[in-house]
Design a protein around this motif. Structure first.
Motif, PDB file in Angstrom:
ATOM      1  N   SER A 110       0.723  -0.815   0.020  1.00 19.92           N
ATOM      2  CA  SER A 110       0.089   0.429   0.045  1.00 19.92           C
ATOM      3  C   SER A 110       0.795   1.150  -0.121  1.00 19.92           C
ATOM      4  O   SER A 110       0.561   2.385  -0.334  1.00 19.92           O
ATOM      5  N   GLY A 111       2.209   0.660   0.494  1.00 19.63           N
ATOM      6  CA  GLY A 111       3.096   2.101   0.319  1.00 19.63           C
ATOM      7  C   GLY A 111       3.990   2.522  -1.160  1.00 19.63           C
ATOM      8  O   GLY A 111       4.142   3.068  -1.795  1.00 19.63           O
ATOM      9  N   TYR A 112       2.994   1.580  -2.050  1.00 19.85           N
ATOM     10  CA  TYR A 112       3.704   1.500  -3.579  1.00 19.85           C
ATOM     11  C   TYR A 112       3.617   3.048  -3.835  1.00 19.85           C
ATOM     12  O   TYR A 112       4.721   3.739  -4.476  1.00 19.85           O
ATOM     13  N   ILE A 113       2.570   3.719  -4.288  1.00 17.81           N
ATOM     14  CA  ILE A 113       2.024   4.919  -4.909  1.00 17.81           C
ATOM     15  C   ILE A 113       3.198   5.948  -4.011  1.00 17.81           C
ATOM     16  O   ILE A 113       3.743   6.769  -4.518  1.00 17.81           O
ATOM     17  N   PRO A 114       2.547   6.077  -2.767  1.00 19.89           N
ATOM     18  CA  PRO A 114       3.320   7.854  -2.003  1.00 19.89           C
ATOM     19  C   PRO A 114       4.799   7.409  -1.695  1.00 19.89           C
ATOM     20  O   PRO A 114       5.369   8.068  -1.931  1.00 19.89           O
ATOM     21  N   PHE A 115       5.500   6.030  -1.270  1.00 13.34           N
ATOM     22  CA  PHE A 115       6.724   6.213  -1.135  1.00 13.34           C
ATOM     23  C   PHE A 115       7.690   5.922  -2.430  1.00 13.34           C
ATOM     24  O   PHE A 115       8.816   5.660  -2.929  1.00 13.34           O
ATOM     25  N   GLY A 116       7.116   5.294  -3.927  1.00 12.16           N
ATOM     26  CA  GLY A 116       7.613   3.928  -5.212  1.00 12.16           C
ATOM     27  C   GLY A 116       6.774   5.495  -5.962  1.00 12.16           C
ATOM     28  O   GLY A 116       8.438   5.368  -6.708  1.00 12.16           O
ATOM     29  N   THR A 117       6.445   6.747  -6.008  1.00  8.70           N
ATOM     30  CA  THR A 117       6.036   7.532  -7.206  1.00  8.70           C
ATOM     31  C   THR A 117       7.131   8.119  -7.037  1.00  8.70           C
ATOM     32  O   THR A 117       8.003   8.601  -8.611  1.00  8.70           O
ATOM     33  N   PRO A 118       8.193   9.199  -5.887  1.00  8.42           N
ATOM     34  CA  PRO A 118       9.494  10.141  -6.084  1.00  8.42           C
ATOM     35  C   PRO A 118      10.451   9.910  -6.610  1.00  8.42           C
ATOM     36  O   PRO A 118      10.920  10.032  -6.858  1.00  8.42           O
ATOM     37  N   ILE A 119      10.983   8.036  -6.560  1.00 10.13           N
ATOM     38  CA  ILE A 119      11.805   7.083  -6.926  1.00 10.13           C
ATOM     39  C   ILE A 119      11.882   6.910  -8.233  1.00 10.13           C
ATOM     40  O   ILE A 119      12.668   7.297  -9.080  1.00 10.13           O
ATOM     41  N   VAL A 120      10.563   6.342  -8.847  1.00 10.19           N
ATOM     42  CA  VAL A 120      10.200   6.666 -10.357  1.00 10.19           C
ATOM     43  C   VAL A 120      10.708   8.409 -11.015  1.00 10.19           C
ATOM     44  O   VAL A 120      11.336   8.095 -12.343  1.00 10.19           O
ATOM     45  N   VAL A 121      10.191   9.217 -10.423  1.00 12.28           N
ATOM     46  CA  VAL A 121      10.256  10.222 -10.851  1.00 12.28           C
ATOM     47  C   VAL A 121      11.281  10.812 -11.001  1.00 12.28           C
ATOM     48  O   VAL A 121      12.321  11.435 -12.205  1.00 12.28           O
TER      49      VAL A 121
END
Length: 262
Positions: A110-121
């Motif tokens: 459930s933390g994929y979007i809030p914690f993963g998105t900055p890394i993808v960016v």
């Protein structure tokens, strides 16, 4: 044992009669049908729902207790299917199914979007320097490794050395490919500045792909999604007698492990 099963069934029937919107609750089963794309899509959304990150300790205890009451056939009157599905969603999002310990928030599905998105960016930032390329690739693989370990199959323990070896291999592979491709693109004299910038935007994808293949060395994971970083899925076990005849004939094993998807 039979009495307990009968009581649990009665409790489930009672819950079903008080909730018409939610399907009948099944402990440990997905809420949505996995035979259709839409059902699997809804199940995927449930897994990565970031709202479960804000569940309080008290709400978690209540969810766990509600499921225990259902399991032992001691549900209070008026409990609905919706409440049971919500309780299971909360428990599965926060607690590891094998150790029953809380998963650190950044490494939950459930933390994929809030914690993963900055890394993808960060991976896709234009005009990156050598240092920034190395940093974002390292951070991505480090996050992947932690997600892998936090959601590992703890019923089959693996030595820490195997995990470290996989982590180092993933980091070295990702950084080497990303840096190497960036150097090649910068030296490509035939590229216009616009073409060079466009090609550089796609460098992270081939870099994280091979690295991701070797990153998970902690056994079949319980859950994982996403791109361009390596994410995971549910694994299940089934007896070969329950498979299609042509598949069952292809193995001599009594059980096989399969990918259930998200």
């Amino acid at each position: 044992m039979a009495d307990t099963a009968t009581t649990a069934s009665a409790a489930a029937a009672s819950a079903a009669s008080t909730s018409t919107d939610a399907p009948p609750f099944q402990l440990g089963k997905p809420r949505f049908q996995q035979t259709s794309f839409y059902g699997r899509f809804r199940h995927f959304l449930d897994i990565i729902d970031p709202r479960t990150l804000f569940v309080t300790e008290r709400r978690l205890r209540e969810a766990v207790q509600l499921l225990e009451d259902y399991k032992h056939g001691t549900l209070h009157p008026g409990v609905t299917n919706e409440q049971l599905w919500s309780a299971q969603k909360i428990k599965q999002a926060i607690l590891h199914p094998d150790t029953n310990e809380k998963i650190f928030m950044p490494f939950r599905m459930s933390g994929y979007i809030p914690f993963g998105t900055p890394i993808v960016v960060g991976l896709l930032l234009p005009n990156q320097t050598l240092a920034s390329t190395v940093f974002w690739q390292w951070l991505n693989q480090s996050h992947n490794a932690c997600v892998n370990y936090a959601n590992r199959n703890a019923t089959k323990p693996s030595p820490a050395s195997k995990f470290i070896q996989g982590y180092l291999g993933a980091v070295i592979s990702a950084v080497s490919i990303a840096v190497g491709l960036n150097v090649l693109v910068q030296k490509a004299n035939k590229f216009t500045p616009a073409t060079r910038l466009l090609v550089q935007r796609f460098v992270p994808f081939p870099a994280v792909g091979p690295a991701g293949d070797g990153a998970d060395t902690s056994g079949p994971p319980h859950a994982h999604p996403g791109a361009p970083s390596n994410r995971h899925v549910h694994a299940g076990e089934i007896e070969t007698s329950q498979l299609e005849p042509e598949i069952a004939r292809a193995t001599s094993s009594r059980t096989v492990v399969y990918n259930k998807g998200l």
